[in-house]
Design a protein around this motif. Structure first.
Motif, PDB file in Angstrom:
ATOM      1  N   LEU A   1      25.537  31.062  37.111  1.00 37.46           N
ATOM      2  CA  LEU A   1      26.335  30.246  38.340  1.00 37.46           C
ATOM      3  C   LEU A   1      26.073  30.490  39.626  1.00 37.46           C
ATOM      4  CD1 LEU A   1      29.158  28.557  39.026  1.00 37.46           C
ATOM      5  CD2 LEU A   1      30.221  30.679  39.299  1.00 37.46           C
ATOM      6  N   THR A   2      26.013  31.923  39.918  1.00 33.66           N
ATOM      7  CA  THR A   2      25.505  32.422  41.334  1.00 33.66           C
ATOM      8  C   THR A   2      24.146  32.029  41.481  1.00 33.66           C
ATOM      9  OG1 THR A   2      25.167  34.772  40.503  1.00 33.66           O
ATOM     10  CG2 THR A   2      27.278  34.404  41.196  1.00 33.66           C
ATOM     11  N   ASP A   3      23.367  32.182  40.319  1.00 31.86           N
ATOM     12  CA  ASP A   3      21.751  31.545  40.716  1.00 31.86           C
ATOM     13  C   ASP A   3      21.747  30.114  41.047  1.00 31.86           C
ATOM     14  OD1 ASP A   3      20.675  34.214  40.076  1.00 31.86           O
ATOM     15  OD2 ASP A   3      20.230  33.630  38.089  1.00 31.86           O
ATOM     16  N   GLY A   4      22.510  29.301  40.321  1.00 29.46           N
ATOM     17  CA  GLY A   4      22.605  27.891  40.778  1.00 29.46           C
ATOM     18  C   GLY A   4      23.218  27.904  42.165  1.00 29.46           C
ATOM     19  N   LEU A   5      24.320  28.395  42.447  1.00 33.78           N
ATOM     20  CA  LEU A   5      24.665  28.300  43.790  1.00 33.78           C
ATOM     21  C   LEU A   5      23.481  28.416  45.006  1.00 33.78           C
ATOM     22  CD1 LEU A   5      28.192  29.956  43.742  1.00 33.78           C
ATOM     23  CD2 LEU A   5      27.692  27.587  43.805  1.00 33.78           C
ATOM     24  N   ALA A   6      22.949  29.567  44.614  1.00 33.00           N
ATOM     25  CA  ALA A   6      21.571  29.785  45.517  1.00 33.00           C
ATOM     26  C   ALA A   6      20.520  28.809  45.655  1.00 33.00           C
ATOM     27  CB  ALA A   6      21.066  31.165  45.230  1.00 33.00           C
ATOM     28  N   ALA A   7      20.331  28.243  44.296  1.00 33.87           N
ATOM     29  CA  ALA A   7      19.474  27.285  44.287  1.00 33.87           C
ATOM     30  C   ALA A   7      19.451  25.839  45.061  1.00 33.87           C
ATOM     31  CB  ALA A   7      19.155  27.100  42.803  1.00 33.87           C
ATOM     32  N   VAL A   8      21.116  25.513  44.988  1.00 34.84           N
ATOM     33  CA  VAL A   8      21.240  24.409  45.896  1.00 34.84           C
ATOM     34  C   VAL A   8      21.611  24.720  47.475  1.00 34.84           C
ATOM     35  CG1 VAL A   8      21.960  23.276  43.796  1.00 34.84           C
ATOM     36  CG2 VAL A   8      23.836  24.610  45.221  1.00 34.84           C
ATOM     37  N   GLY A   9      21.419  26.036  47.793  1.00 32.12           N
ATOM     38  CA  GLY A   9      21.448  26.169  49.270  1.00 32.12           C
ATOM     39  C   GLY A   9      22.936  26.745  49.611  1.00 32.12           C
ATOM     40  N   ALA A  10      23.798  26.964  48.554  1.00 30.54           N
ATOM     41  CA  ALA A  10      25.272  27.556  48.967  1.00 30.54           C
ATOM     42  C   ALA A  10      25.046  28.967  49.638  1.00 30.54           C
ATOM     43  CB  ALA A  10      25.968  27.417  47.925  1.00 30.54           C
ATOM     44  N   PRO A  11      25.984  29.262  50.543  1.00 33.78           N
ATOM     45  CA  PRO A  11      26.082  30.790  50.701  1.00 33.78           C
ATOM     46  C   PRO A  11      26.481  31.742  49.577  1.00 33.78           C
ATOM     47  CG  PRO A  11      27.556  29.380  52.116  1.00 33.78           C
ATOM     48  CD  PRO A  11      27.306  28.619  50.851  1.00 33.78           C
ATOM     49  N   ALA A  12      25.549  32.933  49.718  1.00 39.04           N
ATOM     50  CA  ALA A  12      26.174  33.865  48.648  1.00 39.04           C
ATOM     51  C   ALA A  12      27.655  34.243  48.437  1.00 39.04           C
ATOM     52  CB  ALA A  12      25.316  35.303  48.872  1.00 39.04           C
TER      53      ALA A  12
END
Length: 326
Positions: A200-211
């Motif tokens: 999930l957190t890898d996916g957030l990073a991949a779409v440009g969401a903040p950590a």
């Protein structure tokens, strides 16, 4: 020998306390739902990237290079995969999952849904890619697609406390224990959940969401502890934690700030923090020796009261999510 005896006694006491607090018999063995999304076989048969072998960053690149018409074609033909593939743009996932769910959860942003087992789901409030801050709430026992209210109440309270400036994910994305049986005392379900949380957190990073800042309740803190070394997160906040399966913050292997809260009336304080023969989750994260930053929680009530309006814990959680505390 004396230390071994103390450990054995503490382990037996842990079983007794858990049984007396929530009913040992109420726990039932759960089978963790893992693996690729429903529909993955047909997706792969069409020559599309293997959901298990392709990283979220590569999935994001795959969709970034794709014409919008092709994206929508995949959304129509493989909605259960598009809606659950970390790295796919969130708006596409919401639309795909709305198609899969029909009228259920109408008007809500469903980031993931898995009908297998007791059902898993992730709901989003706010805009993941434009928000300055993102938070993920990771629940403990008994939460699933059919019992979301305790989780969504926490997520909603956090979003209100940040005046709507933080996008919040209510993440019922793993198979939780039921009751306080053996599943809750072991790490099997947490290990399976840790892999899903990391992705999930890898996916957030991949779409440009903040950590994100992760807020991990009860058994959810075991999931966060086992995932910690691989999480792309800025904060790990645990509350009502039975332990994180780590001796201290250093053993978590994370660069995220680690916070811990426990109110004086939380029954979890009566469960000894031990680990023996696979039972128990180790050290109390609120102990000074563990090394976590302490979140004030003296005015919270019980095991589920950390997000109650007006509490110090909720105010501090909101400040952590917004980066207002150092």
């Amino acid at each position: 020998m004396r230390r071994y005896t103390r450990t054995l006694v503490a382990s037996a006491l842990a079983v007794t306390v858990v049984a007396g607090t929530a009913g040992w018999a109420s726990g039932s063995a759960q089978r963790a739902v893992t693996g690729p999304p429903v529909g993955a076989e047909a997706w792969i048969a069409d020559g599309l990237p293997d959901p298990e072998r392709t990283s979220p960053s590569d999935i994001a690149a795959f969709f970034r290079d794709m014409e919008p018409a092709r994206q929508r074609e995949l959304l129509r033909t493989h909605p259960s995969v598009v809606g659950n593939l970390d790295g796919v743009p969130p708006e596409l996932r919401y639309e795909a999952n709305a198609r899969t769910l029909g009228g259920r959860y109408a008007g809500q942003q469903v980031l993931a849904v898995d009908p297998r087992g007791r059902g898993q789901i992730a709901l989003v409030s706010g805009d993941l890619t434009s928000a300055e801050h993102v938070a993920v709430v990771v629940p403990g026992s008994d939460i699933d697609a059919g019992n979301l209210r305790p989780l969504t109440d926490m997520a909603d309270a956090l979003r209100r406390a940040t005046d709507g400036r933080t996008a919040v994910i209510a993440w019922a994305g793993y198979t939780t224990p039921v009751g306080a049986g053996v599943d809750a005392a072991t790490g099997y379900l947490a290990e399976a959940g840790a892999g899903r949380l990391t992705r999930l957190t890898d996916g957030l990073a991949a779409v440009g969401a903040p950590a994100p800042s992760l807020f991990c309740h009860s058994y959810g803190s075991v999931v966060c502890g086992l995932a910690a070394h691989g999480l792309k997160a800025k904060d790990l906040v645990v509350f009502g934690s039975p332990g994180m399966r780590a001796a201290n913050v250093g053993a978590l292997g994370t660069s995220a700030r680690v916070w811990a809260a426990k109110d004086p009336s939380d029954w979890i304080d009566r469960v000894p923090n031990v680990s023996f023969a696979g039972l128990g989750h180790g050290e109390d994260p609120t102990d000074a020796a563990f090394g976590a930053r302490r979140v004030p929680a003296d005015d919270a009530r019980g095991h589920d009261g950390y997000f109650a309006p007006g509490t110090q814990s909720l105010r501090t959680f909101a400040a952590i999510a917004q980066g207002d505390v150092r």
